[in-house]
Design a protein around this motif. Structure first.
Motif, PDB file in Angstrom:
ATOM      1  N   GLU A  25      47.944  39.298  53.048  1.00  0.00           N
ATOM      2  CA  GLU A  25      46.939  39.955  53.886  1.00  0.00           C
ATOM      3  C   GLU A  25      47.541  40.409  55.214  1.00  0.00           C
ATOM      4  O   GLU A  25      47.191  41.473  55.740  1.00  0.00           O
ATOM      5  CB  GLU A  25      45.759  39.012  54.127  1.00  0.00           C
ATOM      6  CG  GLU A  25      44.883  38.832  52.897  1.00  0.00           C
ATOM      7  CD  GLU A  25      43.590  38.080  53.210  1.00  0.00           C
ATOM      8  OE1 GLU A  25      43.357  37.764  54.399  1.00  0.00           O
ATOM      9  OE2 GLU A  25      42.816  37.821  52.269  1.00  0.00           O
ATOM     10  N   LYS A  37      37.059  42.199  53.635  1.00  0.00           N
ATOM     11  CA  LYS A  37      37.210  42.422  52.195  1.00  0.00           C
ATOM     12  C   LYS A  37      35.840  42.704  51.593  1.00  0.00           C
ATOM     13  O   LYS A  37      34.837  42.165  52.051  1.00  0.00           O
ATOM     14  CB  LYS A  37      37.823  41.189  51.525  1.00  0.00           C
ATOM     15  CG  LYS A  37      39.279  40.951  51.858  1.00  0.00           C
ATOM     16  CD  LYS A  37      39.834  39.736  51.160  1.00  0.00           C
ATOM     17  CE  LYS A  37      39.344  38.462  51.821  1.00  0.00           C
ATOM     18  NZ  LYS A  37      40.009  37.255  51.275  1.00  0.00           N
ATOM     19  N   TYR A  79      40.442  45.908  50.587  1.00  0.00           N
ATOM     20  CA  TYR A  79      40.558  45.538  51.994  1.00  0.00           C
ATOM     21  C   TYR A  79      40.103  46.737  52.820  1.00  0.00           C
ATOM     22  O   TYR A  79      40.503  47.873  52.550  1.00  0.00           O
ATOM     23  CB  TYR A  79      42.002  45.202  52.354  1.00  0.00           C
ATOM     24  CG  TYR A  79      42.505  43.928  51.725  1.00  0.00           C
ATOM     25  CD1 TYR A  79      42.115  42.691  52.219  1.00  0.00           C
ATOM     26  CD2 TYR A  79      43.382  43.964  50.639  1.00  0.00           C
ATOM     27  CE1 TYR A  79      42.581  41.516  51.654  1.00  0.00           C
ATOM     28  CE2 TYR A  79      43.844  42.794  50.070  1.00  0.00           C
ATOM     29  CZ  TYR A  79      43.445  41.571  50.579  1.00  0.00           C
ATOM     30  OH  TYR A  79      43.895  40.418  50.003  1.00  0.00           O
ATOM     31  N   LYS A 139      42.829  45.623  46.426  1.00  0.00           N
ATOM     32  CA  LYS A 139      43.435  44.290  46.409  1.00  0.00           C
ATOM     33  C   LYS A 139      44.441  44.154  45.283  1.00  0.00           C
ATOM     34  O   LYS A 139      45.352  43.315  45.347  1.00  0.00           O
ATOM     35  CB  LYS A 139      42.345  43.219  46.277  1.00  0.00           C
ATOM     36  CG  LYS A 139      42.813  41.808  46.596  1.00  0.00           C
ATOM     37  CD  LYS A 139      41.635  40.843  46.624  1.00  0.00           C
ATOM     38  CE  LYS A 139      42.093  39.453  47.063  1.00  0.00           C
ATOM     39  NZ  LYS A 139      42.997  38.819  46.111  1.00  0.00           N
TER      40      LYS A 139
END
Length: 273
Positions: A40, A136, A145, A197
């Motif tokens: 992330e 998210k 995201y 993602k």
């Protein structure tokens, strides 16, 4: 006594394998969480670079357009960054599986209208002085995201977004009452970047496969090693038990069986009969 010693040794062997397996599973779980956090952070860094590049390009493009002396009319209107950026974004998204564009809750170009997730970012910026937004969300069973940065009104923006009477004629005719009366520093919109993602799921899946192979390899090697230690220790215990038994039943000087042991053994046999 020998049976008890062997049982304890076997239990120690089994417990060692169980503890090792638990440790490796917990270790993998910890690293799985860490790699998700790291992934992330990588996404944020990539999105931040894209956002900064987009903002710089937009600002430079706007200033150059204003300095060029090109007349702003219906033929050149689409050269303004607010229009051209949507075309650039579409081509970029097609090439890179990233979604990036300038959006607003009060767009002049309907293509730049914020969607539901982007509106959340705009609402967030309206309530906070933060310069970045990250979240998210799920859409059509796919996870994404959402990264966003602010687009604030700068001094040169007022030429088209300040008082309506001061705006170029083509702007007033085209946009009527849309997006006027801004001040320097006001939030005009956001640079929105959406990243599937699945882009990082591939990295995580690859990590998990390597980690599982590592766990099974370590468990097999450790089990084999502990088993060899167990077998060797069991043999030593067996040999030691035999030597101790033989030593207890014979005289250390003559090598003959101890008479008391023989008597005890004979008495036991008579009782059995």
């Amino acid at each position: 006594m020998f049976f008890n010693g062997t049982t304890k040794l076997l239990n120690t062997f089994i417990i060692s394998i169980i503890l090792l397996t638990i440790f490796l599973i917990l270790k993998s779980f910890y690293f799985y969480k860490e790699i998700n956090i790291s992934a992330e952070e990588d996404i944020k860094r990539e999105a931040r670079v894209l956002s900064q590049y987009m903002m710089v390009m937009r600002n430079v493009y706007q200033r150059q357009f204003l300095k060029s002396g090109i007349e702003l009319n219906e033929n050149t209107l689409n050269l303004l960054p607010a229009h051209a950026s949507s075309l650039i974004s579409n081509e970029f998204s097609d090439l890179n599986n990233y979604y990036i564009r300038n959006v607003s809750d009060k767009p002049r170009n309907i293509k730049n209208k914020a969607d539901v997730e982007e509106q959340k970012a705009i609402d967030f910026f309206n309530k906070n002085e933060k310069i970045e937004y990250f979240d998210k969300y799920e859409n059509n069973n796919k996870e994404y995201y959402q990264f966003a940065t602010r687009i604030n009104i700068e001094l040169y923006c007022l030429q088209c977004h300040g008082k309506k009477e001061n705006a170029p004629t083509i702007i007033k005719e085209t946009y009527k009452n849309l997006a006027y009366n801004y001040k320097v520093g006001d939030l005009r919109g956001i640079i929105s970047i959406k990243i599937p993602k699945e882009n990082i799921n591939k990295k995580i899946d690859s990590f998990l496969k390597r980690e599982l192979i590592y766990i099974f390899t370590v468990i097999i090697l450790a089990t084999s090693l502990l088993y060899l230690i167990y077998k060797r220790t069991k043999k030593i215990m067996t040999d030691t038990e035999k030597v101790a038994r033989d030593y207890a039943m014979t005289d250390s000087l003559t090598g003959l069986y101890n008479s008391c042991l023989l008597y005890t053994s004979d008495a036991a046999d008579e009782e059995d009969s």
